[in-house]
Design an enzyme around this catalytic site. Sequence first.
Site, PDB file in Angstrom:
ATOM      1  N   GLY A   1      -7.067 -92.472  10.260  1.00 54.51           N
ATOM      2  CA  GLY A   1      -7.458 -92.948  11.389  1.00 54.51           C
ATOM      3  C   GLY A   1      -6.348 -93.588  12.103  1.00 54.51           C
TER       4      GLY A   1
ATOM      5  N   PHE B   1       4.213 -92.388   7.503  1.00 52.91           N
ATOM      6  CA  PHE B   1       3.521 -91.956   6.309  1.00 52.91           C
ATOM      7  C   PHE B   1       4.598 -91.320   5.294  1.00 52.91           C
ATOM      8  CE2 PHE B   1      -0.426 -90.858   8.865  1.00 52.91           C
ATOM      9  CZ  PHE B   1      -0.933 -92.376   9.292  1.00 52.91           C
TER      10      PHE B   1
ATOM     11  N   TYR C   1      -3.827 -81.407  20.232  1.00 50.51           N
ATOM     12  CA  TYR C   1      -3.628 -82.201  19.001  1.00 50.51           C
ATOM     13  C   TYR C   1      -4.754 -81.875  17.954  1.00 50.51           C
ATOM     14  CZ  TYR C   1      -2.821 -85.972  15.641  1.00 50.51           C
ATOM     15  OH  TYR C   1      -2.801 -86.583  14.530  1.00 50.51           O
TER      16      TYR C   1
ATOM     17  N   ARG D   1      14.278 -83.994   9.838  1.00 50.44           N
ATOM     18  CA  ARG D   1      15.223 -83.448  10.816  1.00 50.44           C
ATOM     19  C   ARG D   1      16.396 -84.432  10.801  1.00 50.44           C
ATOM     20  NH1 ARG D   1      12.429 -83.283  16.156  1.00 50.44           N
ATOM     21  NH2 ARG D   1      11.241 -85.094  15.277  1.00 50.44           N
TER      22      ARG D   1
END
Length: 253
Positions: free
Chosen positions: A186, A16, A155, A36
């Site tokens: 979703g 995303f 999560y 990172r």
Amino acid sequence: MKTGKTALITGATAGFGEACATRFAKEGYNLVITGRRADRLEAFKSQLEKEYGIQVKTLAFDVRDNNAVKTALHSLEDSWKSIDVLVNNAGLALDLSTIDEGNTDDWDTMIDTNVKGLLYVSRVVIPWMKERKQGQIVNIGSTAAKTVYAKGNVYCASKAAVDALSQGMRIDLLLYNIKVTAVHPGAAETEFSLVRFKGDENRAKDVYKGFTPLSAGDVADVVYYCCSLPSHVCINDLVLTPTAQANAYYIHR
């Protein structure tokens, strides 16, 4: 056409985040992209600047490290601190297990990234927005924030926290003309499941068998739409799924 606006996107080296960076670049935004992997960031910067003629600043750090977050963001020149859009995208899921069998290191990583990382970045950027009395924060949640599913316990809890924090931000920042939007995707075919299953490609692919999932680009289009509305319009909370998915639990395959 350049807009003169700047978007800061965390976790911009894949999924995303990468798609959002591309979408905002296409619309003429200058970008601060973080992640990172410094090599990926630099390669992506070159691609975006060449293709869209915008300016890109890269910051390599782990959102879990508060000192690294503060050091990196405060290193920006003043001209880069006029952030119009902050996309808190960095996040992940690790494994599926019952609560009594969960790996506590995985729990720490999910909570530190999905919740604390979002907070650390927001804590630095929000005062810049408050000073200008404008800006928009987009927090990337999940349908897991809305519907808890078997073996998704921590999560789901971390994304429910994103949901609650987004509501809290909206209230606290109301006086400063700052929009806050939570976008809850979703099933989307990105590196998400590959990361969750720690590199098991077959297991990751099985997640999306039998239906057409969202793409990262689909989510990026929705994020940009939320940020393109008139100044008096704010989408507070948005859930998007594939047509075949009703919520985090029900998928027609």
